[in-house]
Enzyme design. Structure first.
Site, PDB file in Angstrom:
ATOM      1  N   CYS A  91       1.254  -1.115  -0.112  1.00 46.99           N
ATOM      2  CA  CYS A  91      -0.268  -0.126  -0.115  1.00 46.99           C
ATOM      3  C   CYS A  91       1.260   1.049   0.040  1.00 46.99           C
ATOM      4  O   CYS A  91       1.944   1.917   0.762  1.00 46.99           O
ATOM      5  CB  CYS A  91      -0.543  -0.065   1.142  1.00 46.99           C
ATOM      6  SG  CYS A  91      -1.973   1.750   1.745  1.00 46.99           S
TER       7      CYS A  91
ATOM      8  N   CYS B 205       0.628   3.951   2.638  1.00 50.08           N
ATOM      9  CA  CYS B 205      -0.087   2.929   3.604  1.00 50.08           C
ATOM     10  C   CYS B 205       1.916   3.539   4.451  1.00 50.08           C
ATOM     11  O   CYS B 205       2.674   3.638   5.402  1.00 50.08           O
ATOM     12  CB  CYS B 205       0.692   1.515   4.342  1.00 50.08           C
ATOM     13  SG  CYS B 205      -1.487   1.137   4.148  1.00 50.08           S
TER      14      CYS B 205
END
Length: 105
Positions: free
Chosen positions: A31, A34
């Protein structure tokens, strides 16, 4: 304090039974947002003394992600007294994450 790796095995001890508020970062290695939030969460873990900071890898801990209804990542959750007090989805700057934690501690 360093970031805790939260798993279904240590969740009760580290989060649910914590006497301090806990910031949880639900994330995954693939991600992009992230990866932007992760170093910020690491910094916060080193700086704050009034709360615990933990990370939950949603790929390794799908049961926890499901229990929290995580549909998008990164998801930040603040827990106090074993209860969710606030949830925030998406990448945030450091000050916004700190505000989430401070307002709910």
């Amino acid at each position: 304090m360093s970031v805790l790796t939260i798993t279904k095995d240590n969740f009760t001890d580290e989060v649910r039974n914590s006497d301090k508020p806990v910031l949880l970062d639900f994330w995954a290695s693939w991600c992009g947002p992230c990866r932007m939030v992760s170093p910020i969460v690491d910094e916060i873990a080193q700086e704050v003394t009034f709360a615990k900071v933990g990370k939950v890898n949603v790929d390794e801990q799908p049961e926890l992600a499901q229990a929290f209804g995580v549909m998008s990542i990164p998801t930040l959750v603040v827990m106090k007294g074993g209860q969710v007090v606030t949830t925030s989805v998406g990448a945030k700057p450091k000050q916004e994450i700190l505000n989430l934690l401070e307002q709910n501690s």
